[in-house]
Design a protein around this motif. Structure first.
Motif, PDB file in Angstrom:
ATOM      1  N   ASP A   1       0.562  -1.178   0.054  1.00 34.49           N
ATOM      2  CA  ASP A   1      -0.012   0.187   0.001  1.00 34.49           C
ATOM      3  C   ASP A   1       0.887   1.311   0.040  1.00 34.49           C
ATOM      4  O   ASP A   1       0.245   2.484  -0.397  1.00 34.49           O
ATOM      5  CB  ASP A   1      -0.870  -0.087   1.186  1.00 34.49           C
ATOM      6  CG  ASP A   1      -1.993  -0.868   1.161  1.00 34.49           C
ATOM      7  OD1 ASP A   1      -2.341  -1.419   0.010  1.00 34.49           O
ATOM      8  OD2 ASP A   1      -2.666  -1.232   2.283  1.00 34.49           O
ATOM      9  N   GLN A   2       2.164   1.394   0.535  1.00 38.15           N
ATOM     10  CA  GLN A   2       2.789   2.446   0.653  1.00 38.15           C
ATOM     11  C   GLN A   2       3.919   2.476  -0.536  1.00 38.15           C
ATOM     12  O   GLN A   2       4.362   3.478  -0.913  1.00 38.15           O
ATOM     13  CB  GLN A   2       3.616   2.590   2.017  1.00 38.15           C
ATOM     14  CG  GLN A   2       2.755   2.858   3.181  1.00 38.15           C
ATOM     15  CD  GLN A   2       1.940   1.794   3.397  1.00 38.15           C
ATOM     16  OE1 GLN A   2       2.275   0.524   3.337  1.00 38.15           O
ATOM     17  NE2 GLN A   2       0.590   1.983   3.923  1.00 38.15           N
TER      18      GLN A   2
ATOM     19  N   TYR B   1       7.512   6.182  -2.210  1.00 41.15           N
ATOM     20  CA  TYR B   1       6.899   5.706  -0.924  1.00 41.15           C
ATOM     21  C   TYR B   1       5.747   6.668  -0.701  1.00 41.15           C
ATOM     22  O   TYR B   1       5.989   7.803  -0.660  1.00 41.15           O
ATOM     23  CB  TYR B   1       8.165   5.848   0.070  1.00 41.15           C
ATOM     24  CG  TYR B   1       7.660   5.940   1.502  1.00 41.15           C
ATOM     25  CD1 TYR B   1       7.266   4.369   2.142  1.00 41.15           C
ATOM     26  CD2 TYR B   1       7.326   6.775   2.396  1.00 41.15           C
ATOM     27  CE1 TYR B   1       6.496   4.139   3.178  1.00 41.15           C
ATOM     28  CE2 TYR B   1       6.841   6.608   3.614  1.00 41.15           C
ATOM     29  CZ  TYR B   1       6.543   5.304   3.938  1.00 41.15           C
ATOM     30  OH  TYR B   1       6.002   5.201   5.202  1.00 41.15           O
ATOM     31  N   LYS B   2       4.579   6.281  -0.380  1.00 40.30           N
ATOM     32  CA  LYS B   2       3.367   7.091   0.083  1.00 40.30           C
ATOM     33  C   LYS B   2       3.343   7.199   1.590  1.00 40.30           C
ATOM     34  O   LYS B   2       3.383   6.336   2.309  1.00 40.30           O
ATOM     35  CB  LYS B   2       2.110   6.400  -0.471  1.00 40.30           C
ATOM     36  CG  LYS B   2       2.018   6.403  -2.047  1.00 40.30           C
ATOM     37  CD  LYS B   2       0.712   5.621  -2.198  1.00 40.30           C
ATOM     38  CE  LYS B   2       0.378   5.686  -3.675  1.00 40.30           C
ATOM     39  NZ  LYS B   2      -0.798   4.887  -4.247  1.00 40.30           N
TER      40      LYS B   2
ATOM     41  N   SER C   1       4.115  12.071  -1.063  1.00 39.49           N
ATOM     42  CA  SER C   1       5.093  10.802  -1.248  1.00 39.49           C
ATOM     43  C   SER C   1       6.448  11.283  -1.862  1.00 39.49           C
ATOM     44  O   SER C   1       6.766  12.474  -2.154  1.00 39.49           O
ATOM     45  CB  SER C   1       4.400  10.003  -2.352  1.00 39.49           C
ATOM     46  OG  SER C   1       4.252  10.816  -3.584  1.00 39.49           O
TER      47      SER C   1
END
Length: 368
Positions: free
Chosen positions: A87-88, A131-132, A138
């Motif tokens: 998710d990230q 990378y969020k 991000s």
């Protein structure tokens, strides 16, 4: 706001650099990194420039002849693959041809540079990781591996010719972005480092045949790109690209000797390229967009191998979507800025006016 309109923003944004300052071609876009899910795309661009100049009668040895069209048509190809790790974290692999030149003065022209030619080719493969963070920000960055090769023939300078072997260099990419998906807002800032090379160079002229090394650095640059929804199914997008062309030069040893310290290719000023557009979804399958581009004219003399100075452009695009596939096509008209060239001594050798180019692009994307 749908991804179909966003796809056109990406195509028109990259098309704005297909005939940009210096030898810029792709614009080094990383928009594929922001696609949703697993995604792959392929793009093809075709540019047909018409660039010609006239040597003024008062300045020998140029005469009054027209150079004829000294820029060949060229194609560009690009591809990208993007996927999520979790998710990230996500990643993308992007191929492009960031820099290039195709110069070919007609040999039968009544013009001092008749028969002169130059070619510069590049290929780049960029690996990016994103990378969020929880606050809609991000960060992204990665490594770019790039190859260059170049050649030129300039008969009016001691029958000079040069071939530079293909060389490979490594640089990096770093940036930050902010997104608000509910209104299709995204602002991204990306830095592309310079990449250095030691090119094995074979020169031939009245000085003989010599093999040396030529130091070349493709320039650092910064891309600021944005998009935002302004109404239902309507998107405004644009960007600014800065390229450090004033630090770029190609100066082989024998050419510098023959010209008293001259450079085969160099630029006095950095270049800023601006674009602004609007996209609109018409139906579940069709979307359209339009954009304008601008690059300031810096004045002064331009290189005989690149006699342009700034440009203005207008582009139109349409996207057709079916299931997981989207096909975007675009066309851009570029009004090339007038330029003057010199053979030294502060005098004008030729004037290039009323030139233009037409660029056509196609991008096919798949989400799976």
């Amino acid at each position: 706001m749908t991804y179909r309109v966003i796809a056109m923003a990406a195509l028109l944004g990259s098309a704005s650099t297909l005939h940009a300052g210096g030898i810029d071609r792709s614009g080094q876009s990383i928009t594929a990194l922001f696609e949703s899910g697993r995604y792959a795309e392929f793009s093809l661009g075709s540019v047909s420039p018409n660039t010609s100049g006239v040597g003024p009668n008062a300045i020998p040895p140029t005469g009054v002849g027209n150079s004829g069209n000294m820029t060949d048509n060229f194609f560009t190809f690009g591809a990208a693959y993007k996927a999520d790790i979790n998710d990230q974290l996500s990643y993308a692999i992007i191929y492009d041809q960031p820099f290039g030149a195709d110069v070919d003065y007609p040999a039968d022209a009544d013009y001092f540079a008749a028969g002169s030619s130059a070619e510069f080719n590049s290929h780049a493969l960029t690996g990016l990781l994103r990378y969020k963070m929880p606050n809609n920000f991000s960060v992204h960055g990665g490594i770019r591996v790039q190859t260059i090769e170049a050649s030129a023939a300039i008969p009016f300078i001691a029958n000079y010719s040069v071939d530079g072997d293909r060389d490979t260099g490594v640089g990096y990419v770093a940036g930050v972005a902010y997104e608000k998906p509910e209104i299709a807002l995204r602002v991204s800032l990306t830095y592309n480092s310079k990449i250095s090379y030691d090119v094995r160079t074979s020169e031939n002229s009245l000085l003989g045949s010599n093999v040396t090394e030529t130091e070349v650095e493709t320039p650092q640059s910064v891309n600021l790109e944005f998009q935002t929804g302004v109404a239902a199914d309507t998107l405004v997008f644009g960007g600014v690209r800065w390229v450090d062309w004033s630090s770029f030069e190609i100066a082989p040893n024998d050419y510098s000797t023959l010209t008293g310290g001259g450079k085969l290719l160099s630029y006095e000023d950095d270049v800023y390229t601006y674009s602004l557009g609007v996209g609109r979804r018409l139906s579940d399958t069709w979307s359209v967009a339009a954009s304008v581009g601008y690059e300031k004219s810096n004045g002064g003399f331009s290189s005989n191998l690149g006699p342009t100075d700034g440009n203005k452009s207008l582009a139109l695009a349409a996207t057709y979507t079916r299931d997981s596939m989207k096909v975007t096509t675009g066309i851009r008209y570029i009004n090339i800025g007038d330029a003057e060239t010199t053979l030294g001594g502060g005098q004008t050798a030729a004037t290039f006016e009323d030139n233009d180019a037409v660029a056509i692009g196609v991008k096919v994307g798949f989400t799976f």
